[in-house]
Design an enzyme around this catalytic site. Structure first.
Site, PDB file in Angstrom:
ATOM      1  N   HIS A  52       0.836  -1.194   0.000  1.00 18.02           N
ATOM      2  CA  HIS A  52       0.000   0.000   0.000  1.00 18.02           C
ATOM      3  C   HIS A  52       0.875   1.250   0.000  1.00 18.02           C
ATOM      4  CE1 HIS A  52      -3.479  -2.341   2.142  1.00 18.02           C
ATOM      5  NE2 HIS A  52      -3.124  -2.898   0.994  1.00 18.02           N
ATOM      6  N   GLU A  54       0.938   3.986   1.774  1.00 17.10           N
ATOM      7  CA  GLU A  54       1.442   4.466   3.063  1.00 17.10           C
ATOM      8  C   GLU A  54       2.576   3.594   3.590  1.00 17.10           C
ATOM      9  OE1 GLU A  54      -3.054   5.074   2.864  1.00 17.10           O
ATOM     10  OE2 GLU A  54      -1.658   3.450   2.431  1.00 17.10           O
ATOM     11  N   CYS A  82      -5.011   1.480   6.719  1.00 19.18           N
ATOM     12  CA  CYS A  82      -5.432   0.201   7.271  1.00 19.18           C
ATOM     13  C   CYS A  82      -4.507  -0.156   8.442  1.00 19.18           C
ATOM     14  CB  CYS A  82      -5.372  -0.881   6.192  1.00 19.18           C
ATOM     15  SG  CYS A  82      -3.687  -1.339   5.695  1.00 19.18           S
ATOM     16  N   CYS A  85      -0.800  -0.407   7.409  1.00 19.35           N
ATOM     17  CA  CYS A  85      -0.160   0.874   7.118  1.00 19.35           C
ATOM     18  C   CYS A  85       0.014   1.715   8.379  1.00 19.35           C
ATOM     19  CB  CYS A  85      -0.953   1.622   6.060  1.00 19.35           C
ATOM     20  SG  CYS A  85      -0.888   0.798   4.451  1.00 19.35           S
TER      21      CYS A  85
END
Length: 160
Positions: A52, A54, A82, A85
């Site tokens: 992801h 991040e 999430c 992250c």
């Protein structure tokens, strides 16, 4: 970080998300802002379901800046991080988070999409489980509609 700075940086993160989407990736974007709240040090679009925006950004900057410096920085991201992250931000020692749209709102837009099985776990809960206080600002209503628009179109497209 002022509300005006937060909105401006979120618009830039959303442009990163648009670029990721144009490359066929999920429309998430993140940037790292220096302690001066103005200088953008790094930006990252989503790579895939495991990498992801991040988390990739946090891992990269942790290799390039000291924990003391990163503690004064801000991770600005289009959607609430999430659990993975948020945990990566915590371990990278980035002291502040700004996000535009909540994970719950993302779930409303994605539904039961097999490429994004959104978890119902707020980043504030993840951070509160740690031993250091990460400041969280978000969602930011001023940019939420623009961020949501990318996701609304993306998750409704036909998949192969």
């Amino acid at each position: 970080m002022t509300p005006e700075q937060a909105a401006r940086h979120l618009r830039r993160a959303n442009a990163v998300a648009q670029r990721a989407m144009s490359l066929g990736r999920h429309p998430f974007g993140a940037i790292l802002v220096a302690p001066d709240f103005e200088t953008v040090l790094a930006e990252q679009g989503n790579v895939d379901q495991v990498n992801h925006a991040e988390a990739v950004l946090a891992r990269t900057v942790a290799l390039n800046f000291s924990p003391e410096f990163l503690w004064g920085c801000t991770l600005v991201t289009t959607v609430e991080p999430c659990a993975m992250c948020a945990g990566t931000q915590y371990w990278a020692h980035i002291g502040r988070l700004v996000f535009g749209m909540t994970e719950k709102r993302l779930l409303e837009l994605t539904g039961n999409h097999h490429e994004n099985p959104t978890m119902d776990l707020a980043c504030r809960t993840v951070f509160a489980s740690g031993q250091k206080a990460v400041e969280v600002i978000g969602p930011v209503a001023e940019v939420e509609a623009d961020i949501a628009a990318l996701h609304q179109d993306f998750w409704r497209r036909p998949t192969a």
